[in-house]
Design an enzyme around this catalytic site. Sequence first.
Site, PDB file in Angstrom:
ATOM      1  CD  GLU A  18      18.402   9.297  13.485  1.00  0.00           C
ATOM      2  OE1 GLU A  18      17.581   8.787  14.263  1.00  0.00           O
ATOM      3  OE2 GLU A  18      18.546   8.914  12.312  1.00  0.00           O
ATOM      4  CD  GLU A  44      22.482   6.116  10.500  1.00  0.00           C
ATOM      5  OE1 GLU A  44      21.325   5.642  10.429  1.00  0.00           O
ATOM      6  OE2 GLU A  44      23.030   6.400  11.576  1.00  0.00           O
TER       7      GLU A  44
END
Length: 502
Positions: free
Chosen positions: A124, A271
Amino acid sequence: MIWEQMLPMKWRILIFLPLLFISSDASGAFVGINIGMELTDLPSAKDVVEILKSHHVTHVRLYDADRHMLNALANTGIEVMVGVNNEELLGIGKYPAAAADWVNKNVVAYLPETNITAIAVGSEVLTTIPRVAPYLVWAMGHLHRALVATNLNFQVKVSSPHAMDIIERPFPPSTATFNPKMNTTMYLFLQFLKNTKSFFMLNAYPYYGYTTGNGIFPIDYALFKPLAPSKQIVDSNTALRYSSMFDAMVDAAYYSMEALNFSGIPVVVTESGWPSLGGSNEPDATTENAEIYVTNLIHRVLNNSGPPSQPQIPISTYIYELFNEDKRPGPLSEKNWGLFHTNGTAMYSQNLITLDMEEGNSSDGVLFCVAKQGADESALEAGLNWACGPGKASCGAIQEGQPCYQPNSLQSHASYAFNDYYQRMRSSGGTCDFGGTAMTTPMDPSHGSCIFTGSSSSHSGRVITPLTAYGPVSPTSRGLTLQNSWIAFYIPAMVFLLQLQQ
């Protein structure tokens, strides 16, 4: 300004060459699991792998390249995604030698015994450490070049996981776009994926989409539960119906790529999960909701269909995560996403891990090795010849007049030969790779009188595969946390990306 207009015409032509996309076949979707290590009583790497094997896990994602885990995963056949830490990204982005050193130490050193198939570069990065954003694509390019130098670029793909909050206004999906402040980097990022035939990594958490949505969406929508007709979620622009927030999130990524004129890049969800315990202000983090979400997620992934706008592209997904991580910072929910206790027992229901599938053949826990759809035909033929020759696979069944001759295709014959070799040699170190043209699947590819080695031939039993948005980022990103000096960075980066095609 349209970025590509800044480039000479010959570069623009190269940029928009059609993508040779390698799509999943009907048995291509998989469910994997993330392995975090921020817990007090972390089992040994050997014990972790025993837990994975006992539950027939086929794909795992490591957040780093832990040598103990990589050694323990050797000769298991489990496909492994290794991670470049956010702390390592800047150096790799600046220095090609650092990337080469990383690949040699963390990939080359473990192949072929450990089946490493992907590198996740950072976590991220664009939303947690924006000052490093300009170096993300450089780091990916340097790592790819290092893989090319070691002839591993077809086996090991390079990408980087993104949080949902890189997408502005993700609902309705058809109007979703990436945050315009990130457009330059995202354009370069997508161009890299296209050039290297890699995939888009997305961290998709309906838990956050629901809990930060101020009641806009019903919880059943987040949990994959059926919705009453009056509560159906429909994109008014496309009339596409969304039965789950998960599908809408994945479609938002596809539409965001389309807004930058990119298509055909598959989304892999790196995820997704639901916490089983939270604080007093986290009432939706419950064992019941976690069990419902993960059970339904596994069923959703294994039906091998894509989101409404891309139904032909399955959504392979890694569940977050193997164990609860009590050392993670943040609220109580942050520490309680695990599927298993450290002794290997299921956190909630054993039914999460053992799924009776109503459709499709079952492998009864066996993994089969099959040829990838769209694999390079010359590489596929070379793999077939090797398997039936030096590999000593039993290839009589694919000869004319024999039960596995039909369908008479390179894809079908290679799958049979690859699997025969894999089943015979796996225990002594044989892997399912064949130059990056093969993949493992829990689905039995046997058909009619053609019975693949390892099949029970009954076409019944179980598929046993535990696997791993709107609103805030996913569970606190693991790593560091540019100013907009984009233009000076853009042109040389594009030249670098174009060179990757050569």
